[in-house]
Design an enzyme around this catalytic site. Structure first.
Site, PDB file in Angstrom:
ATOM      1  N   SER A 185      -2.631  -7.531  -5.575  1.00  0.00           N
ATOM      2  CA  SER A 185      -1.520  -6.785  -6.171  1.00  0.00           C
ATOM      3  C   SER A 185      -0.469  -7.666  -6.824  1.00  0.00           C
ATOM      4  CB  SER A 185      -0.867  -5.897  -5.119  1.00  0.00           C
ATOM      5  OG  SER A 185      -0.447  -6.667  -4.020  1.00  0.00           O
ATOM      6  N   HIS A 213      -5.380  -1.005  -5.069  1.00  0.00           N
ATOM      7  CA  HIS A 213      -4.984  -1.114  -6.491  1.00  0.00           C
ATOM      8  C   HIS A 213      -6.184  -0.956  -7.425  1.00  0.00           C
ATOM      9  CE1 HIS A 213      -0.729  -2.178  -6.089  1.00  0.00           C
ATOM     10  NE2 HIS A 213      -1.101  -2.741  -4.954  1.00  0.00           N
ATOM     11  N   LYS A 244      -1.067   5.609  -4.504  1.00  0.00           N
ATOM     12  CA  LYS A 244      -0.902   4.890  -5.777  1.00  0.00           C
ATOM     13  C   LYS A 244      -1.535   5.738  -6.893  1.00  0.00           C
ATOM     14  CE  LYS A 244      -0.864   0.404  -3.376  1.00  0.00           C
ATOM     15  NZ  LYS A 244       0.570   0.333  -3.080  1.00  0.00           N
TER      16      LYS A 244
HETATM   17  C1  LIG Z   1      -3.550  -3.879  -1.284  1.00  0.00           C
HETATM   18  C2  LIG Z   1      -2.726  -2.892  -0.522  1.00  0.00           C
HETATM   19  N1  LIG Z   1      -3.191  -2.418   0.643  1.00  0.00           N
HETATM   20  C3  LIG Z   1      -2.491  -1.530   1.363  1.00  0.00           C
HETATM   21  C4  LIG Z   1      -1.272  -1.060   0.953  1.00  0.00           C
HETATM   22  C5  LIG Z   1      -0.519  -0.075   1.791  1.00  0.00           C
HETATM   23  O1  LIG Z   1      -0.735   1.204   1.284  1.00  0.00           O
HETATM   24  P1  LIG Z   1       0.075   2.429   1.865  1.00  0.00           P
HETATM   25  O2  LIG Z   1       1.315   2.556   1.039  1.00  0.00           O
HETATM   26  O3  LIG Z   1      -0.856   3.581   1.745  1.00  0.00           O
HETATM   27  O4  LIG Z   1       0.377   2.112   3.298  1.00  0.00           O
HETATM   28  C6  LIG Z   1      -0.746  -1.513  -0.255  1.00  0.00           C
HETATM   29  C7  LIG Z   1       0.584  -1.028  -0.716  1.00  0.00           C
HETATM   30  O5  LIG Z   1       1.379  -1.694  -1.280  1.00  0.00           O
HETATM   31  C8  LIG Z   1      -1.487  -2.460  -1.010  1.00  0.00           C
HETATM   32  O6  LIG Z   1      -1.018  -2.927  -2.166  1.00  0.00           O
END
Ligand SMILES: Cc1ncc(COP(=O)(O)O)c(C=O)c1O
Length: 397
Positions: A185, A213, A244
């Site tokens: 990310s 992502h 997202k």
């Molecule tokens: C790669 C990744 N995994 C997990 C998450 C966490 O997702 P959630 O908002 O559903 O907890 C994010 C959120 O920023 C993320 O970018």
């Protein structure tokens, strides 16, 4: 020193260091342009609303209808007071989308990433994690180590040689699990999935990909990293978010073999001791997946918008990190510089967040532009004009 004065003193230091995060309040749905309190309309280049589904009629209407049909909340955990039928439909849709036999929803992907190693591994096992993995994976490992006493290891970012060495050293472990982000990310780069999968096969390791992502973003029809590489059905476990591209509400899921999902249903602590997703949110996420299945052209628009913005940034003299995803970071160096650029961009009506240490390595602070399929050319051109103006002022271009 007692707690509150200590925290006040640390907060004051954050402000002096220029790394204090101001919360900005929105008074309209998440969209390419939002109404920001005290600012009026601004263009958003900092949200994960990749497909522009946050305010899409079908998605919002599904949530409203579910509120009428199922009520507001779940009132307890699933095995105690019942699972709503909309959760079953959502989980079937998640599995169908990413190409696994089953899926299980969680209130967030954070929870899903905590559940996987903490529930599926034990003392005789090891999990190996990419150095640049998301914080939820890092904390998932820490928790798993504390709960299960499994071994944990970190391999150099996307470095197959380092990973192979560590897998070799772990050949006596009962289960070897490798976990990676599908799209990183902060970099916008894509994990080398074909090589990772081949390596895992050679070393009899379970491959887990966090596609938060990538779901709705990568692949011709938005099925994620596996579709991007023509490998749908070849990843053992996929975790992803519903917060997202898929409507942006909230929630996460684990998609895998039926036995994996069943075991998580039986034993994962975030399942057993925390309420399920509110049915309204589950219904909106389900509608988002159905929308994506009916409108794969959205993914193409996202790709075109991302290429356009990247090319125009390069033409203006910026040096974004190379890549092919809608995450386009521009490295600036010091954290204070990234925060300052973000502040000046907001003065120009463009909302782009600056990121610094410890979110990214020291000296690699950046602003990160994120593109949506819902951005029009006018949105992107206005954003580019603001970037150029501020970039010139700060001596970047
Ligand atoms: C790669 C990744 N995994 C997990 C998450 C966490 O997702 P959630 O908002 O559903 O907890 C994010 C959120 O920023 C993320 O970018």
């Amino acid at each position: 020193m007692s707690l509150v004065p200590r925290l006040q003193s640390e907060l004051a230091q954050f402000r002096r260091d220029g790394v204090y995060k101001e919360l900005l309040y929105l008074d309209s749905p998440q969209a390419p342009r939002v109404r920001m309190e005290g600012r009026g309309e601004v263009i958003v280049l900092s949200s994960n609303n990749y497909l522009g589904l946050c305010d899409t009629l079908e998605v919002v209407s599904a949530g409203k209808a579910a509120l009428d049909r199922f009520g507001a909340g779940t009132a307890s955990v699933r095995f105690i007071c019942g699972t709503f039928t909309v959760h079953r439909k959502l989980e079937a849709a998640c599995a169908r989308l990413v190409g696994t036999p089953a899926a299980l929803s969680f209130v967030s992907c954070w929870n899903a990433n905590e559940a996987v190693p903490g529930c599926l591994l034990g003392e005789e096992d090891i999990i190996l994690s990419d150095q640049f993995n998301h914080a939820s994976i890092i904390d998932g490992l820490r928790l798993a180590k504390a709960i299960t006493r499994c071994q944990t290891a970190v391999y150099k970012h996307a470095d197959l040689t380092d990973l192979e060495e560590k897998l070799r050293a772990a050949k006596d472990r009962r289960t070897r699990m490798v976990i990676t982000d599908g799209v990183f990310s902060m970099e916008g780069s894509i994990a080398p999935l074909p090589d990772l999968a081949a390596l895992c096969r050679r070393h009899d390791a379970v491959l887990v990909v966090d596609d938060s992502h990538s779901t709705g973003v990568l692949g011709r029809t938005g099925r994620g990293t596996a579709e991007h590489f023509g490998m749908v059905g070849q990843v053992d476990i996929i975790t992803s978010t519903l917060g997202k591209a898929l409507g942006g509400a909230a929630g996460g899921f684990v998609a895998a073999d039926e036995a994996v999902c069943d075991y998580l249903t039986q034993r994962a602590r975030p399942q057993l001791f925390s309420n399920a997703l509110p049915p309204t949110v589950a219904a909106s996420a389900l509608a988002s997946i159905e929308y994506l299945e009916q409108h794969p052209e959205r993914v193409d628009t996202l790709r075109q918008n991302s290429s356009y913005f990247r090319e125009q940034l390069l033409a203006a003299g910026f040096k974004p990190l190379a890549g092919e995803t809608p995450i386009i970071p521009v490295i600036l160096g010091e954290t204070a510089k990234a925060i300052e650029m973000s502040r000046q961009l907001l003065d120009e009506g463009l909302f782009v967040t600056g990121f610094g240490f410890p979110v990214v390595p020291q000296g690699q602070a950046r602003i990160r532009c994120q593109i949506s399929a819902a951005h029009t050319r006018d949105d992107l051109d206005e954003a580019l004009a603001a970037m150029k103006k501020v970039g010139r002022r700060l001596g970047l271009v």
